[in-house]
Design an enzyme around this catalytic site. Structure first.
Site, mmCIF file in Angstrom:
data_model
loop_
_atom_site.group_PDB
_atom_site.id
_atom_site.type_symbol
_atom_site.label_atom_id
_atom_site.label_comp_id
_atom_site.label_asym_id
_atom_site.label_seq_id
_atom_site.Cartn_x
_atom_site.Cartn_y
_atom_site.Cartn_z
ATOM 1 N N CYS A 1 -48.005 -39.774 24.540
ATOM 2 C CA CYS A 1 -49.506 -40.196 25.067
ATOM 3 C C CYS A 1 -51.018 -39.465 25.449
ATOM 4 O O CYS A 1 -50.644 -38.069 24.479
ATOM 5 C CB CYS A 1 -48.945 -40.301 26.633
ATOM 6 S SG CYS A 1 -47.403 -41.098 27.365
ATOM 7 N N TYR B 1 -39.591 -49.817 20.501
ATOM 8 C CA TYR B 1 -38.887 -48.635 21.599
ATOM 9 C C TYR B 1 -37.635 -49.028 22.568
ATOM 10 O O TYR B 1 -37.748 -49.455 23.128
ATOM 11 C CB TYR B 1 -39.967 -48.888 22.121
ATOM 12 C CG TYR B 1 -40.014 -47.470 23.431
ATOM 13 C CD1 TYR B 1 -40.129 -45.620 22.826
ATOM 14 C CD2 TYR B 1 -41.276 -47.545 24.100
ATOM 15 C CE1 TYR B 1 -40.394 -45.192 23.747
ATOM 16 C CE2 TYR B 1 -41.446 -46.020 25.039
ATOM 17 C CZ TYR B 1 -40.528 -45.462 24.337
ATOM 18 O OH TYR B 1 -40.783 -44.406 25.456
ATOM 19 N N HIS C 1 -36.927 -42.276 25.358
ATOM 20 C CA HIS C 1 -36.891 -42.327 27.181
ATOM 21 C C HIS C 1 -36.378 -42.067 28.003
ATOM 22 O O HIS C 1 -37.089 -42.175 28.999
ATOM 23 C CB HIS C 1 -38.595 -41.703 26.829
ATOM 24 C CG HIS C 1 -39.260 -41.149 25.714
ATOM 25 N ND1 HIS C 1 -40.040 -41.674 24.762
ATOM 26 C CD2 HIS C 1 -39.216 -39.658 24.665
ATOM 27 C CE1 HIS C 1 -40.160 -40.321 23.946
ATOM 28 N NE2 HIS C 1 -39.436 -39.890 24.581
ATOM 29 N N ASP D 1 -36.900 -34.689 25.477
ATOM 30 C CA ASP D 1 -37.676 -35.016 24.076
ATOM 31 C C ASP D 1 -39.168 -33.888 24.116
ATOM 32 O O ASP D 1 -39.710 -33.294 22.650
ATOM 33 C CB ASP D 1 -37.994 -36.347 23.868
ATOM 34 C CG ASP D 1 -38.856 -36.536 22.910
ATOM 35 O OD1 ASP D 1 -38.493 -35.668 22.230
ATOM 36 O OD2 ASP D 1 -39.624 -37.200 22.410
#
Ligand code: ADP
Ligand code: SF4
Length: 690
Positions: A32, A169, A172, A265
């Protein structure tokens, strides 16, 4: 130890990712950045600079594939109209010979869908992790078919935009594919729930669909979390993570492996060192023949080369190290190891991207400014005059200003009152968990030591007379800030009764080694890390410590940089007594008086010492003394005296570095004239259809 540059050759071997060839082993994993779709030119330029700096694969952040997945500030591929700005990023990356990757995501119930107002989707109708009202809808078979179609369409659009690598993906705890993988999220009774093979069915289908749709020209990457650090309540690398990976082992062209959640992470340096994910990804190569990427805030090229040489990883993944130094790979290639600007693991980048504004970085002040201000992390225009510049103060702001002024070719004098460089980072890096803060000083002082045109004067506390006699034409005052002693801060506008007592201390006193007696009451209205680390430091001395704050939790700001929960855990674990929801009303001779912010009840607390962590104020004595003598400046040959960093406005270390950088960058060429906005703006076109 620094190895000869040929030892890093292994990092510069090309690598096949399906039909594409990555030029080297540096992989910028999706991250991000607070720019995304909202500031697409800023995002594209930032990614392009990573490619210029040598990252062989440069990925987007999360890309929402459909309006039922609406993260609001990331990039999107909802329809064809999203293609052009993503193509701009692809072009910026291709310009430097790197591969462009895109992380296709459906966020399931992690997507708040605040803009689209669509109900969130989930495997079995669980509650989303956000505070917003509204619960996710359980997906039926038609929803799953729809999801696969949306994903496939997004992959085709990504291919049209020019992407080389399509990332599926499943990490997370943020994407639907991962929600289906996790037994606690997925309680379905059909063929998509139950056994591991069933829970992995959706991910398998998404990989196969993507391969079938775009695999002829694009590499298909899977970003998978193999460890959630939840013990038996989640996926663990030793058991289910390994099973999932073994089950899907040969399907993708590349595995990008990490820990989930994002808090795990991207652990801050306060809680984990470089390479902290190695125990979790070290098995992966033993169960797949496909190349593997892993992360762990790697900044040491020796360690990176060793991982590739030993066959643990094929590519070194990085988000934060690539933000702190977009030119890290290029510096390794050229053997300029000492010039790497190492990430300090503070997560300021995360905190501000989470705030919906262009990310910033403590180490790299050009992050987020690449397009709007035209700042480049490595280059700056040469000087425009032969002026001598004096920088007063060798903290982050002064060091940054002196370094870049030096790079521009100016003759720079840097005067520092103490015997060491670094200012607040030299002091704060001695606090528990903050050793890496010292990298802010180390990078800059090394650079400065290589420049003949920058002279450093330690043990040089300047007064106004000194400055006026120094034969310089411009002066940057970077004398920093000091913590207040009077208790004024958030929620208190007048001095705290009793603040003048001898047993009252500030963080500056603690960092200077003040002796305290217990019990200690720390009052924190700063809400960032300082109150917590002082509590840790004093507790480590064996003192009884109570940390009081009017906020609902201690270090409340750290909700944004992902370390909030670990801070609470560490402080509780250390035996610090935490007292949220309380204001400090009075400091008595051997106690303090507290008041509950909601109930209004008063509470006395025994305290032999009190530490006030409220707000810093500028240490601007020198500036004020010089301003009083402004009529002497011209006679002394001084054209300008400016304040930078905490002396101008106390804030984060990142802001001090940025202020020093801006000073050096704009010297001789002011950013604004006639009240113009000092940076380029991205303003959406007005629709004709109104
Ligand atoms: P910033 O974060 O803005 O860089 P710091 O507080 O980290 O600020 O650093 C300020 C530095 O300025 C400190 O190292 C301090 O010793 C130094 N300093 C303060 N006053 C003077 C002065 N009058 N002359 C020279 N150095 C000074
Ligand atoms: Fe690293 Fe901090 Fe920069 Fe983020 S802000 S990249 S954690 S130095």
């Amino acid at each position: 130890m620094t190895l000869p540059s040929s030892s890093y050759d292994v990092l510069f071997q090309p690598l096949r990712i399906g039909p594409k060839i990555a030029p080297n082993r540096f992989y910028q994993v999706p991250h991000c950045n607070g720019m995304g779709r909202q500031y697409p030119s800023s995002m594209a330029r930032m990614r392009g600079i990573k490619a210029e700096g040598g990252w062989g694969v440069v990925c987007t952040e999360i890309c929402d594939i459909h309006w039922t997945s609406d993260m609001t500030r990331e990039v999107r591929l909802w329809d064809d109209r999203d293609i052009p700005y993503l193509a701009r990023m692809v072009d910026a990356v291709h310009e430097h010979g790197a591969l462009a990757g895109i992380e296709l995501a459906h966020m399931g119930y992690s997507g708040r869908n605040l803009y689209s107002r669509e109900p969130a989707l989930s495997p079995s109708g669980q509650v989303g992790p956000t505070l917003y009202p509204g619960y996710a809808r359980a997906m039926d078979k038609q929803d799953i078919r729809d999801l696969r179609r949306w994903h496939r369409k997004a992959a085709l659009r990504a291919k049209e935009a020019g992407y080389d690598c399509i990332v599926v993906y499943a990490s997370h705890s943020l994407s639907l594919a991962m929600h289906f993988l996790c037994a606690r999220h997925n309680q379905r009774a059909d063929e998509y729930g139950g056994s591991m093979e069933n829970r992995a069915r959706l991910l398998r289908e998404l990989i196969e669909d993507t391969k079938e749709a775009v695999g002829d020209t694009c590499g298909v990457v899977v970003r998978l979390a193999v460890e959630e650090l939840l013990g038996p309540n989640g996926i663990t690398a030793a058991e289910e993570g390994k099973d999932i990976l073994s089950f899907l082992a040969e399907l993708p062209d590349l595995w990008d492996i990490n820990c989930s959640s994002w808090e795990n992470d991207s652990i801050t340096a306060r809680f984990a060192d470089e390479g902290f994910q190695e125990p979790y990804f070290s098995f992966v190569k033993s169960v797949t023949s496909k190349p593997v990427v892993g992360v762990g805030r790697y900044t040491s090229p020796d360690r990176m080369a060793s991982l590739v040489r030993k066959g643990v990883l094929d590519m070194i993944g990085a988000a934060r190290p690539s933000i702190a130094d977009p030119f890290l790979p290029e510096k390794v290639r050229q053997g300029r190891i000492d010039e790497i600007r190492e990430c300090i693991g503070c997560n300021i980048c995360v905190a501000y991207s989470n705030s919906g504004v262009p990310m910033r970085c403590t180490q790299n002040p050009t992050a987020g400014e690449e397009w709007r201000r035209g700042w480049h992390p490595e280059y700056i225009r040469p000087k425009e005059s032969n002026e001598r510049i004096l920088v007063v103060g060798g903290g982050p702001a002064g060091l940054e200003a002196a370094m870049w002024l030096g790079k521009r070719g100016y003759e720079v004098l840097l005067a520092e009152a103490s015997g060491v460089l670094g200012g607040r980072v030299a002091r704060e890096s001695r606090l528990p968990g903050l050793a890496s803060w010292g990298r802010v000083r180390d990078y800059r002082s090394y650079q400065i030591s290589q420049m003949a045109n920058v002279q450093v004067y330690l043990e040089s506390r300047l007064v106004a007379d000194d400055v006026l006699e120094m034969d310089v034409s411009r002066v940057a005052i970077a004398t920093g800030g000091l913590w207040r002693r009077d208790g004024i801060g958030r929620g208190r506008f007048s001095p705290l009764p009793g603040h003048e007592r001898a047993q009252v201390f500030t963080p500056d006193d603690i960092m200077a080694g003040a002796e305290l007696s217990g019990p200690v009451a720390i009052y924190d209205t700063d809400h960032y890390y300082m109150g917590g680390v002082i509590a840790e430091a004093l507790r480590a001395r064996g003192l009884e410590v109570t940390l009081i704050t009017p906020a609902a939790t201690v270090s409340a700001f750290t909700e944004l940089n992902l370390e909030h929960d670990r801070i609470q855990k560490r402080l509780y674990g250390a035996g610090v007594n935490l007292m949220p929801h309380h204001t400090l009303e009075l400091i008595g001779p051997d106690h303090v008086s507290l008041r509950h912010v909601h109930a209004g009840t008063a509470l006395p607390l025994e305290a032999a010492s009190v530490v006030l962590v409220t707000t810093p104020v500028p240490n601007d004595h020198l500036w004020r003394a010089l301003r009083l003598r402004q009529d002497e400046w011209e006679g002394a040959g001084i054209r300008d005296i400016s304040r930078i960093g905490d002396c101008w406005n106390p804030n984060t270390i990142a802001q001090a570095v940025w202020g020093g950088h801006r000073y050096a960058r704009t010297l001789g060429a002011p950013e604004t004239e006639n009240d113009e906005v000092p940076f380029r703006r991205e303003i959406l076109e007005l629709s004709n259809d109104f």
